[in-house]
Design a protein around this motif. Structure first.
Motif, mmCIF file in Angstrom:
data_model
loop_
_atom_site.group_PDB
_atom_site.id
_atom_site.type_symbol
_atom_site.label_atom_id
_atom_site.label_comp_id
_atom_site.label_asym_id
_atom_site.label_seq_id
_atom_site.Cartn_x
_atom_site.Cartn_y
_atom_site.Cartn_z
ATOM 1 N N ASP A 27 17.156 -6.755 0.580
ATOM 2 C CA ASP A 27 16.773 -5.363 0.883
ATOM 3 C C ASP A 27 17.245 -4.383 -0.186
ATOM 4 N N GLY A 28 16.789 -3.148 -0.085
ATOM 5 C CA GLY A 28 17.386 -2.048 -0.846
ATOM 6 C C GLY A 28 17.083 -2.045 -2.323
ATOM 7 N N ARG A 29 15.931 -2.585 -2.713
ATOM 8 C CA ARG A 29 15.603 -2.604 -4.135
ATOM 9 C C ARG A 29 14.798 -1.383 -4.538
ATOM 10 N N THR A 30 14.839 -1.073 -5.823
ATOM 11 C CA THR A 30 14.079 0.061 -6.362
ATOM 12 C C THR A 30 12.700 -0.411 -6.803
ATOM 13 N N GLU A 37 9.148 -8.278 -10.725
ATOM 14 C CA GLU A 37 8.828 -9.548 -10.067
ATOM 15 C C GLU A 37 7.325 -9.787 -9.938
ATOM 16 N N LEU A 38 6.534 -8.745 -10.193
ATOM 17 C CA LEU A 38 5.078 -8.884 -10.066
ATOM 18 C C LEU A 38 4.404 -8.781 -11.435
ATOM 19 N N GLU A 39 3.260 -9.437 -11.564
ATOM 20 C CA GLU A 39 2.493 -9.341 -12.799
ATOM 21 C C GLU A 39 1.492 -8.216 -12.649
ATOM 22 N N VAL A 45 2.277 -1.464 -8.357
ATOM 23 C CA VAL A 45 3.354 -1.751 -7.405
ATOM 24 C C VAL A 45 3.686 -0.508 -6.571
ATOM 25 N N ALA A 46 3.735 0.638 -7.234
ATOM 26 C CA ALA A 46 4.048 1.887 -6.518
ATOM 27 C C ALA A 46 3.008 2.158 -5.433
ATOM 28 N N LYS A 47 1.743 1.907 -5.780
ATOM 29 C CA LYS A 47 0.661 2.123 -4.826
ATOM 30 C C LYS A 47 0.838 1.199 -3.619
ATOM 31 N N HIS A 48 1.161 -0.058 -3.886
ATOM 32 C CA HIS A 48 1.351 -1.018 -2.796
ATOM 33 C C HIS A 48 2.539 -0.619 -1.916
ATOM 34 N N LEU A 49 3.621 -0.191 -2.541
ATOM 35 C CA LEU A 49 4.800 0.196 -1.761
ATOM 36 C C LEU A 49 4.492 1.393 -0.870
ATOM 37 N N ARG A 50 3.684 2.274 -1.388
ATOM 38 C CA ARG A 50 3.323 3.449 -0.591
ATOM 39 C C ARG A 50 2.521 3.038 0.646
ATOM 40 N N VAL A 51 1.617 2.092 0.465
ATOM 41 C CA VAL A 51 0.832 1.586 1.597
ATOM 42 C C VAL A 51 1.764 0.957 2.642
ATOM 43 N N LEU A 52 2.718 0.182 2.174
ATOM 44 C CA LEU A 52 3.677 -0.461 3.086
ATOM 45 C C LEU A 52 4.524 0.583 3.800
ATOM 46 N N GLU A 53 4.879 1.624 3.060
ATOM 47 C CA GLU A 53 5.716 2.682 3.630
ATOM 48 C C GLU A 53 4.943 3.462 4.703
ATOM 49 N N GLU A 54 3.691 3.798 4.390
ATOM 50 C CA GLU A 54 2.873 4.547 5.353
ATOM 51 C C GLU A 54 2.584 3.732 6.608
ATOM 52 N N ALA A 55 2.653 2.396 6.461
ATOM 53 C CA ALA A 55 2.432 1.532 7.620
ATOM 54 C C ALA A 55 3.722 1.343 8.420
ATOM 55 N N GLY A 56 4.839 1.821 7.874
ATOM 56 C CA GLY A 56 6.118 1.654 8.568
ATOM 57 C C GLY A 56 6.723 0.277 8.385
ATOM 58 N N LEU A 57 6.131 -0.531 7.514
ATOM 59 C CA LEU A 57 6.676 -1.875 7.277
ATOM 60 C C LEU A 57 7.855 -1.819 6.321
ATOM 61 N N VAL A 58 7.893 -0.750 5.541
ATOM 62 C CA VAL A 58 8.995 -0.535 4.609
ATOM 63 C C VAL A 58 9.510 0.875 4.838
ATOM 64 N N GLU A 66 16.658 7.369 -7.765
ATOM 65 C CA GLU A 66 16.176 6.066 -7.321
ATOM 66 C C GLU A 66 15.692 6.117 -5.882
ATOM 67 N N LYS A 67 14.763 5.207 -5.562
ATOM 68 C CA LYS A 67 14.211 5.118 -4.215
ATOM 69 C C LYS A 67 14.442 3.681 -3.749
ATOM 70 N N LEU A 68 15.258 3.523 -2.730
ATOM 71 C CA LEU A 68 15.598 2.184 -2.263
ATOM 72 C C LEU A 68 14.676 1.781 -1.119
ATOM 73 N N HIS A 69 14.199 0.561 -1.157
ATOM 74 C CA HIS A 69 13.218 0.071 -0.183
ATOM 75 C C HIS A 69 13.824 -0.964 0.756
ATOM 76 N N PHE A 70 13.543 -0.788 2.063
ATOM 77 C CA PHE A 70 14.055 -1.707 3.077
ATOM 78 C C PHE A 70 12.915 -2.208 3.971
ATOM 79 N N LEU A 71 13.046 -3.454 4.397
ATOM 80 C CA LEU A 71 12.047 -4.053 5.295
ATOM 81 C C LEU A 71 12.304 -3.625 6.728
ATOM 82 N N ASN A 72 11.254 -3.178 7.418
ATOM 83 C CA ASN A 72 11.359 -2.835 8.837
ATOM 84 C C ASN A 72 10.615 -3.876 9.678
ATOM 85 N N PRO A 73 11.333 -4.673 10.454
ATOM 86 C CA PRO A 73 10.708 -5.784 11.173
ATOM 87 C C PRO A 73 9.968 -5.390 12.449
#
Lengths: 105, 105
Positions: A27-30, A37-39, A45-58, A66-73
């Motif tokens: 957890d907690g990565r920038t 980690e992605l090609e 990647v920023a676009k994908h993270l935003r989608v995950l964030e808006e879905a509440g998954l992150v 810095e912006k730290l990212h956490f998984l929401n189960p």
DNA sequence: AAGTTAGGTGACCATTTGGTCACCTGTCAA
DNA sequence: TTGACAGGTGACCAAATGGTCACCTAACTT
């Protein structure tokens, strides 16, 4: 768009699922850390993270620049509960455990 | 396309999730029976059912000229297990149960 | 046998989606 | 305070997706 629409659309992309895998492992990565980690470019990647964030998954926490990212189960569990009742859950988990046991031998 | 790609892509569409809801409520329905519940032509519904079937979320049994559809909960459980470990599961289910308790009052 | 009913196929079109780029803002370090 | 670093925005294009239609096969009914 409804909440669950956002969740399922977010999960539909393999890059986003890989990001969740990364956060599940640690957890907690920038953005920059995840990007390596992605090609894909940072923008992708920023676009994908935003989608995950808006879905509440992150969920994110700001720390300076810095912006730290956490998984929401929680949304994941809700998917489970939508189509698996308590009774079925027992059978399904038993089946999957059995499958794992057989694969180990 | 990988197996899990098929599962998540299948879940990404609201009509297909509604079809799973219908089958969760009552299994073993035919295309025509399901079609009457959606505001869409038979062709659309058939297409969606095929996507669900190829993802393994729905399994079918032929009976004469009818095709009966059943919900398969195993891929759903595997999604759950991918991002929720046994330890986290306890916390998450407790949180969700608490939420339900509060909403009832 | 003829009509009806359940379902399948391939083409087609409008819309959405994934990814990149040029460019911008805010924060830290020397 | 100047440069480097972390991240955000809006436009853009190629590819994938949802839905419909004309047309088809297979099975039941009378």
């Amino acid at each position: 768009m409804t909440d669950d629409d956002r969740v399922f659309k977010a999960l539909a992309d393999p890059s986003r699922r890989f990001l969740l895998d990364l956060l599940f492992a640690r957890d907690g990565r920038t953005l920059t850390e995840l990007e390596s980690e992605l090609e894909m470019t940072r923008f992708g990647v920023a676009k994908h993270l935003r989608v995950l964030e808006e879905a509440g998954l992150v969920v994110v926490r700001r720390s300076g620049r810095e912006k730290l990212h956490f998984l929401n189960p929680i949304p994941i569990r809700q998917i489970h509960d939508r189509w698996i009742d308590k009774f079925t859950e027992q059978h399904v988990t038993a089946l999957i455990d059995l499958k794992h046991t057989l694969e180990e031998s």
